[in-house]
Write a protein that holds these residues in place. Structure first.
Motif, short mmCIF file in Angstrom:
data_model
loop_
_atom_site.label_atom_id
_atom_site.label_comp_id
_atom_site.label_asym_id
_atom_site.label_seq_id
_atom_site.Cartn_x
_atom_site.Cartn_y
_atom_site.Cartn_z
N SER A 1 0.85 -1.19 0.00
CA SER A 1 0.00 0.00 0.00
C SER A 1 0.88 1.24 0.00
O SER A 1 2.00 1.24 0.52
N LYS A 2 0.38 2.32 -0.59
CA LYS A 2 1.20 3.52 -0.77
C LYS A 2 1.56 4.19 0.55
O LYS A 2 2.67 4.68 0.72
N THR A 3 0.59 4.25 1.47
CA THR A 3 0.83 4.91 2.75
C THR A 3 0.24 4.10 3.88
O THR A 3 -0.49 3.12 3.66
N PHE A 4 0.51 4.51 5.10
CA PHE A 4 -0.06 3.86 6.27
C PHE A 4 -1.58 3.94 6.28
O PHE A 4 -2.25 3.10 6.87
N GLN A 5 -2.11 4.96 5.63
CA GLN A 5 -3.55 5.16 5.64
C GLN A 5 -4.29 4.36 4.57
O GLN A 5 -5.51 4.29 4.56
N ASP A 6 -3.55 3.72 3.68
CA ASP A 6 -4.19 3.05 2.55
C ASP A 6 -4.54 1.59 2.81
O ASP A 6 -5.07 0.90 1.92
N CYS A 7 -4.22 1.10 3.99
CA CYS A 7 -4.64 -0.26 4.38
C CYS A 7 -4.84 -0.28 5.88
O CYS A 7 -4.46 0.65 6.59
N ASP A 8 -5.44 -1.35 6.36
CA ASP A 8 -5.64 -1.49 7.80
C ASP A 8 -4.48 -2.22 8.47
O ASP A 8 -4.27 -2.07 9.68
N ALA A 9 -3.76 -3.02 7.70
CA ALA A 9 -2.63 -3.76 8.25
C ALA A 9 -1.75 -4.27 7.13
O ALA A 9 -2.24 -4.58 6.04
N VAL A 10 -0.45 -4.35 7.40
CA VAL A 10 0.49 -5.07 6.54
C VAL A 10 0.87 -6.34 7.30
O VAL A 10 1.47 -6.26 8.38
N LEU A 11 0.48 -7.48 6.76
CA LEU A 11 0.72 -8.75 7.43
C LEU A 11 1.64 -9.62 6.58
O LEU A 11 1.35 -9.88 5.41
N LEU A 12 2.75 -10.06 7.17
CA LEU A 12 3.71 -10.89 6.48
C LEU A 12 3.84 -12.23 7.20
O LEU A 12 4.10 -12.25 8.41
N PRO A 13 3.69 -13.33 6.50
CA PRO A 13 3.84 -14.65 7.13
C PRO A 13 5.21 -14.80 7.76
O PRO A 13 6.23 -14.41 7.20
N GLY A 14 5.22 -15.35 8.97
CA GLY A 14 6.46 -15.55 9.70
C GLY A 14 6.94 -14.32 10.43
O GLY A 14 7.89 -14.40 11.23
N ILE A 15 6.32 -13.19 10.17
CA ILE A 15 6.77 -11.92 10.76
C ILE A 15 5.78 -11.39 11.78
O ILE A 15 6.11 -11.22 12.96
N ASN B 1 18.97 -5.03 -20.88
CA ASN B 1 19.61 -4.00 -20.07
C ASN B 1 19.56 -4.32 -18.58
O ASN B 1 18.66 -5.03 -18.10
N ILE B 2 20.52 -3.78 -17.85
CA ILE B 2 20.43 -3.67 -16.40
C ILE B 2 19.81 -2.32 -16.12
O ILE B 2 20.35 -1.28 -16.52
N ILE B 3 18.65 -2.31 -15.46
CA ILE B 3 17.87 -1.08 -15.33
C ILE B 3 17.69 -0.72 -13.85
O ILE B 3 17.01 -1.43 -13.11
N PRO B 4 18.31 0.37 -13.40
CA PRO B 4 18.09 0.82 -12.02
C PRO B 4 16.62 1.16 -11.79
O PRO B 4 15.93 1.69 -12.67
N SER B 5 16.15 0.87 -10.60
CA SER B 5 14.75 1.12 -10.27
C SER B 5 14.64 1.44 -8.78
O SER B 5 15.55 1.19 -8.00
N SER B 6 13.51 1.98 -8.40
CA SER B 6 13.25 2.22 -6.98
C SER B 6 12.68 0.96 -6.36
O SER B 6 12.23 0.05 -7.05
N SER B 7 12.70 0.91 -5.04
CA SER B 7 12.09 -0.19 -4.30
C SER B 7 11.28 0.37 -3.16
O SER B 7 11.76 1.21 -2.39
N GLY B 8 10.05 -0.11 -3.03
CA GLY B 8 9.20 0.34 -1.94
C GLY B 8 9.35 -0.51 -0.69
O GLY B 8 8.63 -0.31 0.29
N ALA B 9 10.30 -1.45 -0.71
CA ALA B 9 10.43 -2.36 0.42
C ALA B 9 10.79 -1.65 1.72
O ALA B 9 10.29 -2.02 2.79
N ALA B 10 11.64 -0.65 1.64
CA ALA B 10 12.05 0.06 2.86
C ALA B 10 10.85 0.70 3.54
O ALA B 10 10.69 0.62 4.77
N LYS B 11 10.00 1.34 2.74
CA LYS B 11 8.81 1.98 3.31
C LYS B 11 7.85 0.93 3.88
O LYS B 11 7.27 1.12 4.96
N ALA B 12 7.72 -0.19 3.19
CA ALA B 12 6.82 -1.24 3.66
C ALA B 12 7.30 -1.85 4.97
O ALA B 12 6.50 -2.20 5.84
N LEU B 13 8.62 -1.98 5.13
CA LEU B 13 9.16 -2.53 6.36
C LEU B 13 8.82 -1.65 7.56
O LEU B 13 8.68 -2.15 8.68
N LYS B 14 8.67 -0.34 7.32
CA LYS B 14 8.34 0.57 8.42
C LYS B 14 6.91 0.39 8.91
O LYS B 14 6.56 0.85 10.00
#
Length: 335
Positions: free
Chosen positions: A121-135, A205-218
């Motif tokens: 989800s884009k922001t904390f307000q866009d879902c009710d929970a981020v749930l990861l198995p094992g976490i 090509n090797i193509i640089p890209s952004s990753s949203g993982a850091a924000k999701a981990l928060k």
């Protein structure tokens, strides 16, 4: 088991269904997509990454027939189906577009009781929970969590590493880099794209890209100080993420690897994390259902606190396997 529907039958939707059927987790009440039924069935039956499905696959009017299972197919090109009329308890949205609350809420407005999003989800307000198995699956609240995100494949791979390192050694801060297979967001040939770097051919090509993982981990660890980026490379599936971090206490390579071996063999990460004790390339993990596969020979430590860990993951099959499990688990709590 509750009535589960799949909305969006692309790479992740199809892989999730295969994982669910293979392990008898659930059979969806319906599948909705915007493509024609016959072609959709064909790409389910024969997959470029994972080969041919082991059961007979055919169609009849408005239905998939998969190994004797009759699964209704809904053309959702014009509007979201009436989930309420079908008694749908859980919609697994695999379109990759329900990353805002409005995008996910439409399923609830059409009668579904809960939505599981196969994206961050884009922001904390866009879902009710981020749930990861094992976490953090034990934090699921059936009453409060109607829109649930399972974040991304990279987030799931990283979260397992972060959990072990944070609990065993502490983390001051870190930087990750994921080397990721190309995806449908890129172009097959050179052409102008919204993201300038995606304008060049994905398979060349090797193509640089952004990753949203850091924000999701928060969403899970609000005080975590980790950021990172991605490089898309010319492989069809199979990725690796390298996490470089500064630990709270001094460690050795042997201590770090021992912690991962233990986490993979017992506790909440068993079946989610795995380890490789020999040297391998990405072909080794294609079709592997683990979310995070630690390459033990690549673990490095400098000056006691500077640690580098590498984790492989099949960015499609590993993630889809967790998604199927999560859908089954959330569905089982509906009744």
């Amino acid at each position: 088991m509750s009535n589960i529907a799949i909305y969006g039958f692309g790479r992740i939707g199809r892989s999730m269904l295969k994982s669910a059927l293979k392990r008898n987790l659930f059979t969806p009440v319906a599948i909705a997509d915007i493509r024609d039924l016959e072609t959709t069935a064909a790409v389910f039956q024969v997959d470029s990454n994972y080969g041919r499905w082991h059961e007979d696959v055919s169609t009849k009017e408005h239905s998939f027939l998969i190994g004797g299972r009759d699964i209704p197919y809904i053309d959702s090109a014009r509007e979201v189906p009436d989930w309420g009329a079908m008694g749908i308890d859980l919609v697994v949205d695999c379109t990759g577009r329900a990353t805002t609350r409005a995008g996910a809420q439409v399923h609830l407005d059409h009668g579904a009781k809960r939505v599981l999003i196969s994206a961050a989800s884009k922001t904390f307000q866009d879902c009710d929970a981020v749930l990861l198995p094992g976490i953090n699956m034990d934090s699921f609240d059936p009453q409060a969590h109607k829109i649930v995100s399972m974040a991304s494949c990279t987030t799931n791979a990283l979260a397992a590493v972060v959990k072990v390192m944070l609990e065993q050694f502490g983390i001051q801060y870190g930087l990750f880099t994921t080397v990721h297979a190309y995806t449908n967001t890129q172009s097959l040939t050179d052409q102008p794209m919204r993201d300038r770097r995606d304008s060049w051919a994905a398979a060349e090509n090797i193509i640089p890209s952004s990753s949203g993982a850091a924000k999701a981990l928060k969403f899970i660890w609000p005080d975590l100080k980790i950021t990172g980026k991605a490089y898309r490379v010319p492989v069809k599936t199979g990725s690796i993420v390298e996490l470089n971090l500064i630990t709270e206490r001094p460690v050795t390579v042997q201590e770090v690897n021992a912690a991962f071996i233990q986490a993979a063999s017992e506790g909440p990460l068993k079946g989610i994390m795995d380890v490789l004790k020999e040297e391998w390339a990405s072909a080794r993990i294609v079709g592997d259902q683990h979310s995070s596969i630690i390459d033990l020979p690549l673990t490095q430590v400098q000056e006691g606190h500077f640690v580098s860990v590498a984790a492989w993951y099949d960015n499609e099959w590993g993630y889809a396997s967790r998604l199927a499990e999560t859908a089954a688990r959330l569905g089982s709590r509906e009744k």
